[in-house]
Enzyme design. Structure first.
Site, short mmCIF file in Angstrom:
data_model
loop_
_atom_site.label_atom_id
_atom_site.label_comp_id
_atom_site.label_asym_id
_atom_site.label_seq_id
_atom_site.Cartn_x
_atom_site.Cartn_y
_atom_site.Cartn_z
N ILE A 17 44.18 36.11 32.50
CA ILE A 17 45.43 35.70 32.36
C ILE A 17 45.73 35.35 30.89
O ILE A 17 46.79 35.56 30.28
CB ILE A 17 45.75 34.54 33.42
CG1 ILE A 17 47.22 34.26 33.45
CG2 ILE A 17 45.08 33.28 32.55
CD1 ILE A 17 47.59 33.23 34.53
N VAL A 39 39.35 29.92 35.61
CA VAL A 39 40.57 30.24 34.81
C VAL A 39 40.77 29.01 33.79
O VAL A 39 41.15 29.29 32.75
CB VAL A 39 41.78 30.55 35.70
CG1 VAL A 39 42.37 29.23 36.42
CG2 VAL A 39 42.80 31.00 34.63
N ASP A 40 40.36 27.76 34.18
CA ASP A 40 40.46 26.68 33.22
C ASP A 40 39.53 26.80 32.00
O ASP A 40 40.25 26.67 30.98
CB ASP A 40 40.25 25.50 34.10
CG ASP A 40 40.71 24.07 33.41
OD1 ASP A 40 41.53 24.11 32.49
OD2 ASP A 40 40.26 23.01 34.15
N SER A 127 43.57 27.45 43.25
CA SER A 127 42.71 26.82 44.27
C SER A 127 41.93 27.80 45.05
O SER A 127 41.15 27.44 45.97
CB SER A 127 43.67 26.10 45.40
OG SER A 127 44.04 25.03 44.88
N ILE A 130 37.11 27.56 42.80
CA ILE A 130 35.90 26.60 43.01
C ILE A 130 36.59 25.74 44.18
O ILE A 130 35.92 24.84 44.78
CB ILE A 130 35.97 25.82 41.76
CG1 ILE A 130 35.24 26.76 40.60
CG2 ILE A 130 35.08 24.36 41.78
CD1 ILE A 130 35.13 25.97 39.12
N1 APR Z 1 42.43 34.94 34.65
C1 APR Z 1 42.95 35.01 35.77
N2 APR Z 1 42.42 34.40 36.95
C2 APR Z 1 40.99 33.88 36.86
C3 APR Z 1 40.35 34.03 35.56
C4 APR Z 1 41.08 34.21 34.33
N3 APR Z 1 40.52 34.62 33.16
N4 APR Z 1 39.22 33.26 35.84
C5 APR Z 1 38.93 32.96 36.85
N5 APR Z 1 40.43 33.12 37.70
C6 APR Z 1 40.66 33.11 39.01
C7 APR Z 1 39.55 33.04 39.98
O1 APR Z 1 38.79 34.30 40.38
C8 APR Z 1 40.37 32.49 41.19
O2 APR Z 1 40.91 33.62 42.06
O3 APR Z 1 41.14 32.01 39.11
C9 APR Z 1 41.34 31.54 40.61
C10 APR Z 1 41.28 30.23 40.68
O4 APR Z 1 39.97 29.84 40.62
P1 APR Z 1 39.39 28.57 39.80
O5 APR Z 1 39.55 28.90 38.19
O6 APR Z 1 38.10 28.13 40.21
O7 APR Z 1 40.64 27.36 40.15
P2 APR Z 1 40.57 26.38 41.38
O8 APR Z 1 40.01 27.12 42.77
O9 APR Z 1 42.00 25.97 41.41
O10 APR Z 1 39.54 25.27 41.05
C11 APR Z 1 40.05 24.24 40.08
O11 APR Z 1 38.02 24.44 39.01
O12 APR Z 1 37.74 25.00 36.67
C12 APR Z 1 38.09 24.01 37.47
O13 APR Z 1 38.89 22.59 36.08
C13 APR Z 1 39.12 23.24 37.31
O14 APR Z 1 38.35 21.47 38.52
C14 APR Z 1 39.29 22.55 38.71
C15 APR Z 1 38.85 23.62 39.57
#
Ligand code: APR
Length: 184
Positions: A17, A39-40, A127, A130
């Protein structure tokens, strides 16, 4: 194939993204807005330290962001007009209101994008990493809430012209593409 709803083009792509081109991107953050992994982590790495500094200001002002809600920072050194940090629900089995909280992430992010006069916005699959939300249900909630929002044009004179779901993983991209077709 993209679909058009109320003059808004809704599409799906696979990739990172932070490399997307458009006005605003959404981050899947946590309630403390502390940069994490997934993604964060990618957004904080690509945008540089300014994003974390602005997250700290939000934390100090309002104590963070509740699940389902969203807040805006700049995009640091990325070229976006801003980053919308939303907090998805942690999946706890489905009886803790997780689908409604996830839907709120999408609608509150769209409200903020409109308030900032964004013409385009990209969402990750909030979501589903993680936080462990089941991918098929997350896809249905994401598309239902975004398409309903656009159909109802919640903001009069909706500035948005383009909404993209940027899926990092191939299976999510295929799922979103197949599901999007069912709305056309
Ligand atoms: N671009 C787009 N999507 C991405 C990227 C990227 N660079 N990196 C990871 N993803 C995708 C993952 O594959 C997943 O499908 O983003 C989606 C959401 O995954 P997470 O980033 O793990 O987010 P989430 O499940 O909402 O968990 C949030 O994770 O990183 C920590 O600080 C964040 O505590 C929070 C938790």
């Amino acid at each position: 194939m993209p679909i058009t709803v109320n003059h808004v083009v809704i599409s799906v792509s696979q990739g990172d993204i932070t490399a997307w081109q458009g006005d605003m991107i959404v981050n899947a953050s946590n309630s403390g807005l502390y940069g994490g992994g997934g993604v964060d982590g990618a957004i904080h790495r690509a945008g540089g330290p300014r994003i974390a500094e602005e997250c700290a200001v939000i934390r100090q002002k309002q104590g963070g962001v509740l699940p389902g809600e969203a807040a805006v920072t700049s995009a640091g050194i990325m070229t976006f007009r801003g980053v919308i940090h939303t907090v998805g629900p942690i999946w706890k089995g489905g009886n803790a209101g997780e689908p409604m909280i996830l839907a709120n992430c999408y609608t509150n992010s769209l409200d903020l994008a409109c308030a900032h006069e964004a013409h385009s916005i990209a969402f990750p699959n909030i979501s589903t990493g993680i936080y462990n939300f089941p991918k098929e249900l997350a896809c249905k909630v994401a598309l239902d809430s975004v398409i309903q929002y656009v159909r109802q044009r919640r903001i009069p004179g909706l500035p948005l012209q383009r909404i993209e779901f940027v899926c990092f993983e191939r299976d999510n991209a295929d799922l979103y593409k197949a599901t999007l077709k069912t709305y056309s």
